[in-house]
Motif scaffolding. Structure first.
Motif, PDB file in Angstrom:
ATOM      1  N   PRO A   1     -52.406  -5.532 -31.343  1.00  0.00           N
ATOM      2  CA  PRO A   1     -51.497  -5.726 -30.454  1.00  0.00           C
ATOM      3  C   PRO A   1     -51.950  -6.759 -29.815  1.00  0.00           C
ATOM      4  CG  PRO A   1     -51.401  -3.424 -30.482  1.00  0.00           C
ATOM      5  CD  PRO A   1     -52.678  -3.926 -31.352  1.00  0.00           C
ATOM      6  N   GLY A   2     -51.319  -8.058 -29.559  1.00  0.00           N
ATOM      7  CA  GLY A   2     -51.889  -8.900 -28.425  1.00  0.00           C
ATOM      8  C   GLY A   2     -52.742  -9.819 -28.787  1.00  0.00           C
TER       9      GLY A   2
ATOM     10  N   GLY B   1     -43.979   3.758 -23.517  1.00  0.00           N
ATOM     11  CA  GLY B   1     -45.322   4.367 -23.713  1.00  0.00           C
ATOM     12  C   GLY B   1     -45.826   4.621 -25.010  1.00  0.00           C
ATOM     13  N   ARG B   2     -46.813   5.218 -24.793  1.00  0.00           N
ATOM     14  CA  ARG B   2     -47.277   5.509 -26.385  1.00  0.00           C
ATOM     15  C   ARG B   2     -48.259   6.637 -26.444  1.00  0.00           C
ATOM     16  NH1 ARG B   2     -51.104   1.876 -30.089  1.00  0.00           N
ATOM     17  NH2 ARG B   2     -49.711   0.397 -29.454  1.00  0.00           N
TER      18      ARG B   2
ATOM     19  N   ARG C   1     -40.876   6.808 -27.717  1.00  0.00           N
ATOM     20  CA  ARG C   1     -39.939   6.064 -28.576  1.00  0.00           C
ATOM     21  C   ARG C   1     -38.542   5.790 -27.613  1.00  0.00           C
ATOM     22  NH1 ARG C   1     -36.707   6.723 -33.503  1.00  0.00           N
ATOM     23  NH2 ARG C   1     -35.376   4.812 -33.331  1.00  0.00           N
ATOM     24  N   ILE C   2     -38.120   6.824 -26.967  1.00  0.00           N
ATOM     25  CA  ILE C   2     -36.980   6.685 -26.092  1.00  0.00           C
ATOM     26  C   ILE C   2     -37.117   6.180 -24.761  1.00  0.00           C
ATOM     27  CG2 ILE C   2     -35.008   8.010 -24.940  1.00  0.00           C
ATOM     28  CD1 ILE C   2     -35.157   9.962 -27.280  1.00  0.00           C
ATOM     29  N   PHE C   3     -38.291   6.596 -24.087  1.00  0.00           N
ATOM     30  CA  PHE C   3     -38.678   6.393 -22.691  1.00  0.00           C
ATOM     31  C   PHE C   3     -39.697   5.238 -22.500  1.00  0.00           C
ATOM     32  CE2 PHE C   3     -35.664   9.282 -21.318  1.00  0.00           C
ATOM     33  CZ  PHE C   3     -35.643  10.404 -22.124  1.00  0.00           C
TER      34      PHE C   3
ATOM     35  N   ASP D   1     -39.241  10.183 -36.357  1.00  0.00           N
ATOM     36  CA  ASP D   1     -39.274   9.543 -35.091  1.00  0.00           C
ATOM     37  C   ASP D   1     -39.644   8.307 -34.585  1.00  0.00           C
ATOM     38  OD1 ASP D   1     -39.890  13.021 -33.918  1.00  0.00           O
ATOM     39  OD2 ASP D   1     -37.871  12.004 -34.194  1.00  0.00           O
ATOM     40  N   ASP D   2     -40.842   7.839 -35.555  1.00  0.00           N
ATOM     41  CA  ASP D   2     -41.507   6.443 -35.512  1.00  0.00           C
ATOM     42  C   ASP D   2     -42.326   6.165 -36.671  1.00  0.00           C
ATOM     43  OD1 ASP D   2     -42.010   4.004 -34.080  1.00  0.00           O
ATOM     44  OD2 ASP D   2     -42.376   5.249 -32.377  1.00  0.00           O
ATOM     45  N   LEU D   3     -42.780   4.848 -36.623  1.00  0.00           N
ATOM     46  CA  LEU D   3     -43.483   4.629 -38.001  1.00  0.00           C
ATOM     47  C   LEU D   3     -45.024   4.104 -37.527  1.00  0.00           C
ATOM     48  CD1 LEU D   3     -40.781   2.458 -39.973  1.00  0.00           C
ATOM     49  CD2 LEU D   3     -41.675   4.812 -40.451  1.00  0.00           C
ATOM     50  N   GLU D   4     -46.015   4.328 -38.087  1.00  0.00           N
ATOM     51  CA  GLU D   4     -47.370   3.960 -38.036  1.00  0.00           C
ATOM     52  C   GLU D   4     -47.585   2.749 -38.851  1.00  0.00           C
ATOM     53  OE1 GLU D   4     -50.773   6.007 -38.793  1.00  0.00           O
ATOM     54  OE2 GLU D   4     -51.340   5.713 -36.595  1.00  0.00           O
TER      55      GLU D   4
ATOM     56  N   MET E   1     -48.391 -10.390 -32.032  1.00  0.00           N
ATOM     57  CA  MET E   1     -47.365  -9.271 -31.764  1.00  0.00           C
ATOM     58  C   MET E   1     -47.999  -8.129 -30.730  1.00  0.00           C
ATOM     59  SD  MET E   1     -45.554  -8.293 -35.367  1.00  0.00           S
ATOM     60  CE  MET E   1     -46.585  -6.860 -35.728  1.00  0.00           C
TER      61      MET E   1
ATOM     62  N   MET F   1     -50.829   0.118 -35.378  1.00  0.00           N
ATOM     63  CA  MET F   1     -49.540  -0.210 -34.293  1.00  0.00           C
ATOM     64  C   MET F   1     -48.473   0.860 -34.638  1.00  0.00           C
ATOM     65  SD  MET F   1     -47.525  -3.974 -34.110  1.00  0.00           S
ATOM     66  CE  MET F   1     -47.998  -4.434 -32.345  1.00  0.00           C
TER      67      MET F   1
ATOM     68  N   LEU G   1     -50.720  12.117 -32.333  1.00  0.00           N
ATOM     69  CA  LEU G   1     -49.426  11.900 -33.153  1.00  0.00           C
ATOM     70  C   LEU G   1     -49.453  12.732 -34.395  1.00  0.00           C
ATOM     71  CD1 LEU G   1     -49.968   7.710 -33.583  1.00  0.00           C
ATOM     72  CD2 LEU G   1     -48.268   9.183 -32.074  1.00  0.00           C
TER      73      LEU G   1
ATOM     74  N   VAL H   1     -43.954  11.755 -30.078  1.00  0.00           N
ATOM     75  CA  VAL H   1     -43.628  10.223 -30.033  1.00  0.00           C
ATOM     76  C   VAL H   1     -42.170   9.963 -30.103  1.00  0.00           C
ATOM     77  CG1 VAL H   1     -43.316   9.898 -32.476  1.00  0.00           C
ATOM     78  CG2 VAL H   1     -44.291   8.001 -31.533  1.00  0.00           C
ATOM     79  N   LEU H   2     -41.376  11.027 -30.152  1.00  0.00           N
ATOM     80  CA  LEU H   2     -39.642  10.617 -29.988  1.00  0.00           C
ATOM     81  C   LEU H   2     -39.751  10.209 -28.643  1.00  0.00           C
ATOM     82  CD1 LEU H   2     -37.089  10.892 -31.015  1.00  0.00           C
ATOM     83  CD2 LEU H   2     -37.040  13.349 -30.492  1.00  0.00           C
TER      84      LEU H   2
ATOM     85  N   LEU I   1     -44.185   9.111 -38.447  1.00  0.00           N
ATOM     86  CA  LEU I   1     -44.455   9.958 -37.252  1.00  0.00           C
ATOM     87  C   LEU I   1     -43.214  10.797 -36.826  1.00  0.00           C
ATOM     88  CD1 LEU I   1     -46.160   6.855 -35.175  1.00  0.00           C
ATOM     89  CD2 LEU I   1     -47.351   8.730 -36.747  1.00  0.00           C
TER      90      LEU I   1
END
Lengths: 113, 131, 409
Positions: free
Chosen positions: B46-47, B75-76, B71-73, B37-40, A91, A1, B82, B67-68, B63
């Motif tokens: 999920p879900g 989606g993935r 993260r801003i807009f 920019d992000d973390l994995e 989550m 995730m 990655l 992914v930047l 990450l």
């Protein structure tokens, strides 16, 4: 995730009442030791009822300068709380908490220093 | 709601937005590699319902890259796009994130190496040390 | 003795490096239309840039982090990206204006058309950025820029009515031919010319380039607190010359030749020679600073390796982005757009962008994780909060005033 997916998601309690949004995720570095740093395990999520962008973290530190900015930003994030991993049920598109979850204070206790 | 004080925790705490995300990562020579920019994380799916007693997920990688934008807009990007810096390469977290390896061995550095080899090294004086 | 020379060099470089094309054009325009009645804005701007440079230098010395890294880390990626876009575009506008300024100055000196000088100027800027050591670059352009003192000299030689000038400066009033809106529009423009954001990007990145630590801060504080106000005095001299020569004759400032006309009148051919050297040095120095700033802002936001202290091969994206910036600048100037016009817009847009840069620095200067025990003292914070209000007011008023006054015409 990926964390970016999680930040900003709505948080509901077990009855579906919206409590706020995920403002941040707190980790503890106490997992299995690696070569350099031990694993960082998820401790819990910081939930903010009013504002998602907790960009300056004032609600979690004791910084008071420059006055009156921290006070204004703390007001924007009033009511923020921490929920532990154990109290999280789902989550995904949104976060659902387990029944009878505990709301902890989000104060940073002895930060990364 | 009434807030309960957090019980004492053994080990350093790191908040993702406050201490990890958008921090500069330096390699073991102090040369900047990228911004985080992000973390994995290692889980959960999920879900899906998380069974009680499931151990907490851990950070598997820092990450960077496309992914930047997501993260801003929103989606993935797909997992293959990655660019990861494995958590095991992280030596210290402070004002900056210090890595224990050289930038040359990291995927995260490939754009820099490409531009260096194709463009900068071709211009006279590109490898000249200014000191 | 060496210490004293070092301190003197620092101060002189700060004075000579203070004035750029934005200060030259804006002060001359203001002097020719409003006399000395806007001098108080230069004072406010100088105090502001001293405050601002001090804080960002202290942040860089205490934490080793330069301004844009701090901006991204404090504001997060979304606000940080918005900030980057605005800052980079305005910086690009300023680079274009400075290169245009170099070309115009060379045109004045040589009678070769400025369009032909543009690629030469841009290439020269690039060569210095590519090869010349940071401190040598700073010192040479700063010292040569000191020749702009000739504006002050010329002002004395013109034997103006000092009482009249002082009266206009100390009891500011909107002149009859101008409206209150244009008065305040030019106040904002002058403020933006004194407090350009690139100064802060450059100053804090320069602190990292030169490896400043806390013990170097005393030197930098002296440079800033002595050098910048004296640079402000130079700006006022430019306005004064315009007020004494251009205002009574009703000459409007549309090109650099009107800016230096009072110097020719007051100090003759020798003065003209000095001012041309000063003009080329000041604009060239500023072109170097703004070009480096565009590299610094991009590299620090994305986390690239940067710095003139590294071999270009070790800071590849940094150098590539500066090459692209210069190419864009050449392209824009080649369309024949008036560099003086670009300058006049760039200072106002700089004023609009100031809060974006200022607020994160103020926040970080108070953060113990970055600063340790070198956080802002109480008096600095009070002054900084006052300036935050001023900067926000100027930023918000700029666009409405620009529309109402038709960009000051």
């Amino acid at each position: 995730m990926i964390l970016g997916d999680l930040l900003g998601r709505a948080v509901h309690d077990s009855d579906g009442v919206k409590l706020g949004r995920v403002a941040d995720a707190r980790f503890v570095v106490d997992g299995a030791p690696q070569q350099l740093m031990a694993e960082a395990r998820l401790l819990g999520l910081v939930v903010s009822p009013h504002s998602v962008s907790s960009f300056l973290g004032y609600e979690r530190t004791g910084v008071t300068q420059p006055w009156p900015l921290p006070r204004m930003l703390r007001w924007r994030h009033r009511g923020s709380f921490l929920v532990m991993w154990e109290d999280i049920a789902v989550m995904g598109e949104s976060v659902r908490l387990r029944e009878g979850f505990t709301a902890y204070s989000p104060e940073l206790v002895g930060g990364p220093e | 709601m009434k807030l309960v004080p957090v019980p004492p925790i053994a080990g350093r705490t790191l908040d993702a937005q406050l201490h990890l995300l958008d921090r500069q990562a330096l390699d073991n020579d102090g040369v900047p590699v990228t911004t985080v920019d992000d973390l994995e994380l290692s889980g959960p799916e999920p879900g899906t319902e998380i069974p009680e007693g499931t151990p907490a997920p851990v950070i598997t990688a820092l990450l960077t890259g496309p992914v930047l934008g997501t993260r801003i807009f929103g989606g993935r990007p797909p997992s293959s796009r990655l660019i990861r810096i494995p958590w095991k390469d992280v030596a210290d977290v402070g004002v900056v994130i210090k890595l224990g390896v050289s930038g040359d061995s990291l995927d995260a550095d490939w754009v820099e190496r490409w531009i260096r080899d194709k463009i900068i090294a071709r211009i006279p004086g590109g490898r000249h040390d200014p000191r | 003795m060496k210490r004293i020379l070092g301190v003197a060099l620092g101060i002189l470089t700060a004075i000579g490096g203070f004035v750029d094309i934005g200060d030259l054009v804006t002060n001359a325009v203001v002097g020719s239309r409003f006399g000395m009645s806007l001098v108080w804005v230069v004072a406010v701007g100088v105090v502001g840039i001293c405050l601002f440079a001090n804080m960002s230098g202290r942040v860089a010395a205490a934490s080793g982090r330069a301004t844009f890294e701090v901006i991204r880390e404090r504001l997060g990626p979304r606000a940080g990206l918005a900030n980057l876009s605005a800052s980079f575009l305005i910086n690009l506008m300023t680079v274009t204006a400075e290169i245009g300024g170099v070309a115009l100055a060379l045109q004045l000196a040589s009678s070769v058309h400025y369009l032909l000088w543009i690629p030469v100027a841009a290439l020269a800027v690039w060569l210095v950025v590519w090869r010349v050591k940071f401190s040598i670059m700073e010192n040479v352009t700063g010292l040569l820029g000191l020749t702009l003192i000739v504006f002050a000299v010329a002002l004395f030689l013109l034997k103006p009515d000092w009482g009249n000038l002082a009266g206009q400066a100390l009891a500011p009033a909107v002149p009859d031919e101008e409206t209150a809106s244009s008065y305040w529009y030019y106040a904002i423009a002058l403020f933006g010319a004194a407090m350009t954001p690139y100064e802060v990007f450059f100053f804090s990145s320069g602190a990292v380039e030169e490896g400043w630590s806390i013990k170097d801060l005393i030197q930098s504080r002296i440079n800033v607190l002595v050098g910048f106000p004296l640079g402000g005095v130079l700006s006022v001299a430019i306005a004064g010359c315009a007020a004494v020569v251009l205002l009574p004759a009703g000459i409007a400032v549309t090109s650099l030749s009107q800016v230096i006309l009072p110097v020719a009148e007051g100090a003759g051919k020798l003065g003209l020679a000095f001012v041309l050297i000063g003009l080329v040095a000041a604009t060239f120095g500023a072109a170097l600073e703004t070009t480096l700033s565009s590299g610094y802002t991009l590299a620090q936001f994305f986390g690239w390796s940067w710095g003139k202290f590294r071999r270009p091969a070790q800071a590849a994206r940094f150098h590539l982005s500066m090459i692209i910036t210069l190419l864009i600048g050449i392209a824009v100037l080649s369309t024949g757009v008036d560099p003086v016009l670009i300058t006049e817009y760039s200072v106002v847009f700089s004023a609009i962008a100031l809060p974006l840069t200022y607020l994160p620095i103020l926040i970080v200067a108070n953060d113990p994780q970055y600063m340790g025990k070198h956080v802002n003292g109480r008096p600095v914070n009070v002054l900084a909060m006052i300036y935050l209000v001023i900067i926000l007011a100027a930023s918000l008023a700029a666009i409405p005033l620009m529309i109402v006054t038709g960009a000051g015409s």
